[in-house]
Design a protein around this motif. Sequence first.
Motif, mmCIF file in Angstrom:
data_model
loop_
_atom_site.group_PDB
_atom_site.id
_atom_site.type_symbol
_atom_site.label_atom_id
_atom_site.label_comp_id
_atom_site.label_asym_id
_atom_site.label_seq_id
_atom_site.Cartn_x
_atom_site.Cartn_y
_atom_site.Cartn_z
ATOM 1 N N GLU A 77 0.972 -1.137 0.099
ATOM 2 C CA GLU A 77 0.089 0.179 -0.053
ATOM 3 C C GLU A 77 0.924 1.169 -0.044
ATOM 4 N N ILE A 78 1.971 1.074 0.699
ATOM 5 C CA ILE A 78 2.773 2.353 0.660
ATOM 6 C C ILE A 78 3.666 2.577 -0.902
ATOM 7 N N THR A 79 4.007 1.355 -1.243
ATOM 8 C CA THR A 79 4.361 1.531 -2.477
ATOM 9 C C THR A 79 3.195 2.353 -3.571
ATOM 10 N N HIS A 80 2.249 1.752 -3.633
ATOM 11 C CA HIS A 80 1.152 2.416 -4.402
ATOM 12 C C HIS A 80 0.421 3.788 -4.224
ATOM 13 N N SER A 81 0.864 4.247 -2.943
ATOM 14 C CA SER A 81 0.383 5.534 -2.538
ATOM 15 C C SER A 81 0.697 6.661 -3.202
ATOM 16 N N GLY A 82 2.127 6.458 -3.970
ATOM 17 C CA GLY A 82 2.764 7.380 -4.515
ATOM 18 C C GLY A 82 3.278 8.662 -3.773
ATOM 19 N N ARG A 83 3.649 8.406 -2.460
ATOM 20 C CA ARG A 83 3.908 9.470 -1.739
ATOM 21 C C ARG A 83 5.542 9.039 -1.067
ATOM 22 N N SER A 84 6.156 10.111 -0.672
ATOM 23 C CA SER A 84 7.588 9.781 -0.267
ATOM 24 C C SER A 84 7.515 9.244 1.081
ATOM 25 N N SER A 85 6.484 9.565 1.889
ATOM 26 C CA SER A 85 6.366 9.096 3.323
ATOM 27 C C SER A 85 4.828 9.063 3.538
ATOM 28 N N VAL A 86 4.649 8.176 4.366
ATOM 29 C CA VAL A 86 3.027 7.862 4.705
ATOM 30 C C VAL A 86 2.655 8.507 6.156
ATOM 31 N N SER A 87 1.468 8.404 6.327
ATOM 32 C CA SER A 87 1.066 9.070 7.903
ATOM 33 C C SER A 87 1.173 7.539 8.619
ATOM 34 N N GLY A 88 1.203 8.077 10.166
ATOM 35 C CA GLY A 88 1.178 7.037 10.935
ATOM 36 C C GLY A 88 0.113 6.070 11.022
ATOM 37 N N LEU A 89 -1.083 6.739 10.615
ATOM 38 C CA LEU A 89 -2.339 6.011 10.391
ATOM 39 C C LEU A 89 -2.178 4.688 9.476
ATOM 40 N N MET A 90 -1.703 5.032 8.223
ATOM 41 C CA MET A 90 -1.427 3.983 7.428
ATOM 42 C C MET A 90 -0.437 2.775 8.131
ATOM 43 N N PHE A 91 0.808 3.486 8.555
ATOM 44 C CA PHE A 91 1.784 2.614 8.861
ATOM 45 C C PHE A 91 1.298 1.514 10.002
ATOM 46 N N THR A 92 0.414 1.896 10.752
ATOM 47 C CA THR A 92 -0.281 1.473 11.990
ATOM 48 C C THR A 92 -1.659 0.539 11.906
ATOM 49 N N TYR A 93 -1.929 0.645 10.385
ATOM 50 C CA TYR A 93 -3.233 0.092 10.087
ATOM 51 C C TYR A 93 -3.376 -1.482 10.414
#
Length: 295
Positions: A77-93
Amino acid sequence: MLVVIADYQVLTDRETATHLDEHVLGLIADHLAAGIDPDEATIFTHSAIAALNQLLLPLLSLVTVPELQRNPTVKDEITHSGRSSVSGLMFTYPAHQAADILFCKANLVPVGQDQLPHLELTRTLARRFNERHAPLFAEPDALLSAAPLLLGTDGTKMSKSRGNAIALRADADETARLIRGAKTDSQRHITYEPDSRPEVASLLRLAALCTGTDPHTLAADIGPGGAAELKRVVTEAVNEHLAPLRAARQNYAADQAGLRRILTEGNHRATEIAETTLQQVRAAMGTTYSASPSR
Protein backbone atom coordinates in the motif's frame (compact mmCIF):
# COMPACT_ATOMS: atom_id res chain seq x y z
CA MET A 1 -21.91 -11.26 12.16
CA LEU A 2 -20.36 -7.82 12.47
CA VAL A 3 -19.63 -5.76 9.35
CA VAL A 4 -17.23 -2.84 9.75
CA ILE A 5 -17.23 0.09 7.36
CA ALA A 6 -13.67 1.27 7.85
CA ASP A 7 -14.20 4.97 7.24
CA TYR A 8 -10.98 5.93 9.04
CA GLN A 9 -9.13 3.90 6.40
CA VAL A 10 -9.89 6.64 3.87
CA LEU A 11 -7.45 8.89 5.71
CA THR A 12 -4.55 6.44 5.50
CA ASP A 13 -3.47 7.74 2.08
CA ARG A 14 -5.47 10.96 1.73
CA GLU A 15 -5.32 14.32 3.47
CA THR A 16 -9.11 14.76 3.43
CA ALA A 17 -12.13 12.51 3.05
CA THR A 18 -14.60 13.98 0.57
CA HIS A 19 -18.17 12.75 0.09
CA LEU A 20 -17.60 10.28 2.93
CA ASP A 21 -21.24 10.25 3.99
CA GLU A 22 -22.29 9.31 0.46
CA HIS A 23 -19.75 6.50 0.26
CA VAL A 24 -20.68 5.06 3.67
CA LEU A 25 -24.39 4.92 2.85
CA GLY A 26 -23.52 3.44 -0.54
CA LEU A 27 -21.55 0.66 1.13
CA ILE A 28 -24.49 -0.14 3.37
CA ALA A 29 -26.69 -0.41 0.27
CA ASP A 30 -24.07 -2.74 -1.26
CA HIS A 31 -24.11 -5.01 1.79
CA LEU A 32 -27.90 -5.17 1.91
CA ALA A 33 -28.13 -5.92 -1.81
CA ALA A 34 -25.58 -8.72 -1.38
CA GLY A 35 -27.84 -10.35 1.22
CA ILE A 36 -26.64 -9.05 4.58
CA ASP A 37 -29.62 -8.92 6.95
CA PRO A 38 -29.30 -5.90 9.29
CA ASP A 39 -31.54 -7.64 11.83
CA GLU A 40 -29.04 -10.51 12.07
CA ALA A 41 -25.81 -8.61 11.39
CA THR A 42 -24.37 -5.47 12.95
CA ILE A 43 -23.23 -2.91 10.37
CA PHE A 44 -21.17 -0.11 11.90
CA THR A 45 -18.62 2.58 11.09
CA HIS A 46 -15.16 2.42 12.60
CA SER A 47 -15.13 6.10 13.54
CA ALA A 48 -18.34 5.90 15.60
CA ILE A 49 -17.12 3.31 18.10
CA ALA A 50 -14.95 5.16 20.63
CA ALA A 51 -14.28 2.12 22.82
CA LEU A 52 -13.07 0.12 19.80
CA ASN A 53 -10.56 2.81 18.88
CA GLN A 54 -9.39 3.05 22.48
CA LEU A 55 -8.34 -0.60 22.26
CA LEU A 56 -5.74 0.46 19.72
CA LEU A 57 -3.35 1.82 22.37
CA PRO A 58 -2.84 -1.39 24.36
CA LEU A 59 -2.62 -3.34 21.10
CA LEU A 60 0.09 -1.01 19.76
CA SER A 61 2.09 -1.69 22.92
CA LEU A 62 2.25 -5.34 21.85
CA VAL A 63 3.72 -4.85 18.37
CA THR A 64 7.16 -3.61 17.36
CA VAL A 65 8.03 -1.12 14.64
CA PRO A 66 10.01 -3.74 12.63
CA GLU A 67 6.96 -6.03 12.69
CA LEU A 68 4.83 -3.27 11.20
CA GLN A 69 7.52 -2.49 8.63
CA ARG A 70 7.66 -6.11 7.51
CA ASN A 71 3.93 -6.41 6.91
CA PRO A 72 3.72 -7.09 3.13
CA THR A 73 0.27 -5.55 2.73
CA VAL A 74 1.39 -2.30 4.34
CA LYS A 75 4.54 -2.28 2.19
CA ASP A 76 2.43 -2.76 -0.94
CA GLU A 77 0.00 0.00 0.00
CA ILE A 78 2.87 2.37 0.76
CA THR A 79 4.43 1.60 -2.62
CA HIS A 80 1.18 2.33 -4.44
CA SER A 81 0.33 5.44 -2.42
CA GLY A 82 2.61 7.53 -4.62
CA ARG A 83 4.00 9.36 -1.61
CA SER A 84 7.55 9.76 -0.36
CA SER A 85 6.29 9.22 3.18
CA VAL A 86 3.09 7.91 4.72
CA SER A 87 0.98 8.79 7.73
CA GLY A 88 1.19 6.99 11.03
CA LEU A 89 -2.38 5.88 10.40
CA MET A 90 -1.37 3.88 7.33
CA PHE A 91 1.74 2.50 9.04
CA THR A 92 -0.22 1.24 12.04
CA TYR A 93 -3.27 0.09 10.08
CA PRO A 94 -2.69 -3.62 10.83
CA ALA A 95 -3.13 -2.80 14.52
CA HIS A 96 -6.33 -0.92 13.71
CA GLN A 97 -7.61 -3.98 11.90
CA ALA A 98 -6.70 -6.08 14.91
CA ALA A 99 -8.85 -3.81 17.07
CA ASP A 100 -11.70 -4.14 14.57
CA ILE A 101 -11.52 -7.92 14.93
CA LEU A 102 -10.73 -8.33 18.62
CA PHE A 103 -13.19 -5.81 20.05
CA CYS A 104 -16.03 -8.24 19.32
CA LYS A 105 -13.87 -11.32 20.03
CA ALA A 106 -14.37 -12.55 16.48
CA ASN A 107 -13.32 -16.13 15.81
CA LEU A 108 -13.71 -16.18 12.00
CA VAL A 109 -12.79 -13.40 9.57
CA PRO A 110 -13.66 -13.50 5.84
CA VAL A 111 -10.61 -12.12 4.04
CA GLY A 112 -8.80 -12.17 0.74
CA GLN A 113 -5.40 -13.77 0.40
CA ASP A 114 -3.66 -10.38 0.61
CA GLN A 115 -5.14 -9.81 4.07
CA LEU A 116 -3.68 -12.96 5.63
CA PRO A 117 -0.61 -11.10 7.00
CA HIS A 118 -2.95 -8.65 8.75
CA LEU A 119 -4.90 -11.50 10.30
CA GLU A 120 -1.71 -13.24 11.39
CA LEU A 121 -0.68 -10.09 13.24
CA THR A 122 -4.12 -10.01 14.89
CA ARG A 123 -3.59 -13.59 16.07
CA THR A 124 -0.17 -12.60 17.39
CA LEU A 125 -1.54 -9.63 19.30
CA ALA A 126 -4.35 -11.71 20.79
CA ARG A 127 -1.82 -14.30 21.95
CA ARG A 128 0.52 -11.70 23.41
CA PHE A 129 -2.28 -9.97 25.30
CA ASN A 130 -3.48 -13.29 26.71
CA GLU A 131 0.04 -14.22 27.82
CA ARG A 132 0.92 -10.81 29.25
CA HIS A 133 -2.35 -9.92 30.95
CA ALA A 134 -5.21 -12.47 30.98
CA PRO A 135 -6.80 -15.02 28.59
CA LEU A 136 -9.37 -12.76 26.96
CA PHE A 137 -9.18 -13.11 23.17
CA ALA A 138 -9.52 -16.03 20.79
CA GLU A 139 -7.01 -16.26 17.93
CA PRO A 140 -9.32 -15.73 14.94
CA ASP A 141 -9.14 -17.93 11.86
CA ALA A 142 -9.35 -16.82 8.23
CA LEU A 143 -12.31 -17.67 6.05
CA LEU A 144 -11.15 -17.81 2.43
CA SER A 145 -13.60 -18.05 -0.45
CA ALA A 146 -13.28 -20.18 -3.56
CA ALA A 147 -11.43 -17.23 -5.11
CA PRO A 148 -9.12 -15.85 -2.41
CA LEU A 149 -7.43 -13.54 -4.93
CA LEU A 150 -8.92 -11.71 -7.92
CA LEU A 151 -6.84 -9.22 -9.87
CA GLY A 152 -8.11 -5.79 -10.77
CA THR A 153 -8.72 -4.74 -14.36
CA ASP A 154 -5.12 -3.49 -14.59
CA GLY A 155 -3.66 -6.84 -13.55
CA THR A 156 -2.66 -5.71 -10.05
CA LYS A 157 -4.38 -6.16 -6.71
CA MET A 158 -8.05 -5.23 -6.95
CA SER A 159 -8.73 -2.08 -4.95
CA LYS A 160 -11.33 0.68 -4.98
CA SER A 161 -8.65 3.28 -4.29
CA ARG A 162 -6.69 2.13 -7.35
CA GLY A 163 -9.72 2.44 -9.60
CA ASN A 164 -9.38 -1.09 -10.98
CA ALA A 165 -12.50 -2.66 -9.49
CA ILE A 166 -16.08 -3.02 -10.74
CA ALA A 167 -18.47 -1.40 -8.28
CA LEU A 168 -21.84 -2.92 -7.54
CA ARG A 169 -23.36 0.49 -8.31
CA ALA A 170 -21.86 0.44 -11.83
CA ASP A 171 -24.36 -0.15 -14.63
CA ALA A 172 -24.03 -2.72 -17.40
CA ASP A 173 -22.44 -0.29 -19.86
CA GLU A 174 -19.80 0.89 -17.38
CA THR A 175 -19.05 -2.73 -16.49
CA ALA A 176 -18.57 -3.57 -20.17
CA ARG A 177 -16.22 -0.60 -20.58
CA LEU A 178 -14.13 -1.61 -17.58
CA ILE A 179 -13.81 -5.21 -18.71
CA ARG A 180 -12.91 -4.18 -22.27
CA GLY A 181 -9.98 -2.27 -20.79
CA ALA A 182 -8.86 -5.19 -18.59
CA LYS A 183 -5.27 -6.35 -19.01
CA THR A 184 -4.68 -9.75 -20.65
CA ASP A 185 -1.54 -10.85 -22.53
CA SER A 186 -0.16 -11.26 -26.06
CA GLN A 187 -1.18 -14.91 -26.55
CA ARG A 188 -4.32 -15.24 -28.69
CA HIS A 189 -5.41 -18.75 -27.67
CA ILE A 190 -7.15 -18.63 -24.30
CA THR A 191 -6.02 -21.12 -21.66
CA TYR A 192 -6.45 -21.29 -17.90
CA GLU A 193 -2.93 -21.14 -16.46
CA PRO A 194 -2.96 -19.09 -13.23
CA ASP A 195 0.82 -19.18 -12.75
CA SER A 196 1.94 -18.19 -16.24
CA ARG A 197 -1.12 -16.18 -17.38
CA PRO A 198 -2.47 -14.53 -14.22
CA GLU A 199 -4.49 -11.76 -15.91
CA VAL A 200 -6.29 -14.14 -18.26
CA ALA A 201 -6.80 -16.64 -15.44
CA SER A 202 -8.33 -13.98 -13.20
CA LEU A 203 -10.89 -13.03 -15.87
CA LEU A 204 -11.74 -16.68 -16.46
CA ARG A 205 -12.12 -17.24 -12.73
CA LEU A 206 -14.43 -14.23 -12.48
CA ALA A 207 -16.68 -15.52 -15.25
CA ALA A 208 -16.63 -19.01 -13.75
CA LEU A 209 -17.71 -17.68 -10.35
CA CYS A 210 -20.59 -15.78 -11.94
CA THR A 211 -21.82 -18.73 -14.00
CA GLY A 212 -21.05 -21.61 -11.66
CA THR A 213 -18.79 -23.30 -14.20
CA ASP A 214 -15.16 -24.42 -14.27
CA PRO A 215 -12.57 -21.95 -15.59
CA HIS A 216 -10.83 -24.72 -17.55
CA THR A 217 -14.08 -25.44 -19.36
CA LEU A 218 -14.63 -21.77 -20.11
CA ALA A 219 -11.10 -21.46 -21.45
CA ALA A 220 -11.59 -24.47 -23.72
CA ASP A 221 -14.85 -23.04 -25.05
CA ILE A 222 -13.28 -19.66 -25.82
CA GLY A 223 -9.99 -21.08 -27.11
CA PRO A 224 -9.01 -19.36 -30.38
CA GLY A 225 -11.57 -16.59 -29.82
CA GLY A 226 -8.85 -14.62 -28.06
CA ALA A 227 -9.06 -11.74 -25.63
CA ALA A 228 -12.03 -10.11 -27.33
CA GLU A 229 -14.20 -13.22 -26.92
CA LEU A 230 -12.92 -13.72 -23.38
CA LYS A 231 -13.97 -10.21 -22.41
CA ARG A 232 -17.36 -10.64 -24.08
CA VAL A 233 -17.98 -13.81 -22.08
CA VAL A 234 -16.82 -12.18 -18.84
CA THR A 235 -18.95 -9.07 -19.41
CA GLU A 236 -22.06 -11.12 -20.09
CA ALA A 237 -21.47 -13.34 -17.06
CA VAL A 238 -20.79 -10.45 -14.66
CA ASN A 239 -23.73 -8.34 -15.82
CA GLU A 240 -26.15 -11.24 -15.69
CA HIS A 241 -24.98 -12.29 -12.24
CA LEU A 242 -25.08 -8.77 -10.81
CA ALA A 243 -28.36 -7.66 -12.41
CA PRO A 244 -30.64 -8.70 -9.50
CA LEU A 245 -28.17 -7.37 -6.92
CA ARG A 246 -27.98 -4.05 -8.73
CA ALA A 247 -31.76 -3.78 -8.88
CA ALA A 248 -31.94 -4.46 -5.14
CA ARG A 249 -29.17 -1.95 -4.47
CA GLN A 250 -31.03 0.76 -6.35
CA ASN A 251 -34.07 0.22 -4.13
CA TYR A 252 -32.02 0.30 -0.93
CA ALA A 253 -30.05 3.38 -2.02
CA ALA A 254 -33.30 5.25 -2.62
CA ASP A 255 -34.18 4.95 1.08
CA GLN A 256 -31.49 7.15 2.64
CA ALA A 257 -33.39 7.44 5.91
CA GLY A 258 -33.58 3.67 6.16
CA LEU A 259 -29.85 3.32 5.57
CA ARG A 260 -29.10 5.89 8.28
CA ARG A 261 -31.41 4.07 10.68
CA ILE A 262 -29.59 0.77 10.04
CA LEU A 263 -26.25 2.45 10.68
CA THR A 264 -27.46 4.15 13.85
CA GLU A 265 -28.74 0.86 15.24
CA GLY A 266 -25.56 -0.97 14.21
CA ASN A 267 -23.33 1.66 15.79
CA HIS A 268 -25.31 1.39 19.01
CA ARG A 269 -24.93 -2.40 19.15
CA ALA A 270 -21.24 -2.26 18.28
CA THR A 271 -20.65 0.39 20.96
CA GLU A 272 -22.20 -1.83 23.63
CA ILE A 273 -19.95 -4.73 22.60
CA ALA A 274 -16.82 -2.56 22.45
CA GLU A 275 -17.44 -0.96 25.85
CA THR A 276 -17.84 -4.39 27.46
CA THR A 277 -14.58 -5.59 25.91
CA LEU A 278 -12.75 -2.41 26.88
CA GLN A 279 -13.85 -2.84 30.50
CA GLN A 280 -12.49 -6.40 30.43
CA VAL A 281 -9.21 -5.20 28.93
CA ARG A 282 -8.86 -2.54 31.61
CA ALA A 283 -9.53 -5.06 34.34
CA ALA A 284 -6.95 -7.46 32.89
CA MET A 285 -4.36 -4.68 32.66
CA GLY A 286 -5.13 -3.31 36.12
CA THR A 287 -6.21 0.08 34.80
CA THR A 288 -9.66 0.15 36.36
CA TYR A 289 -9.55 2.97 38.85
CA SER A 290 -12.22 4.16 41.29
CA ALA A 291 -12.26 6.84 43.94
CA SER A 292 -11.96 5.79 47.55
CA PRO A 293 -15.17 6.12 49.53
CA SER A 294 -15.35 9.41 51.37
CA ARG A 295 -15.14 9.26 55.12
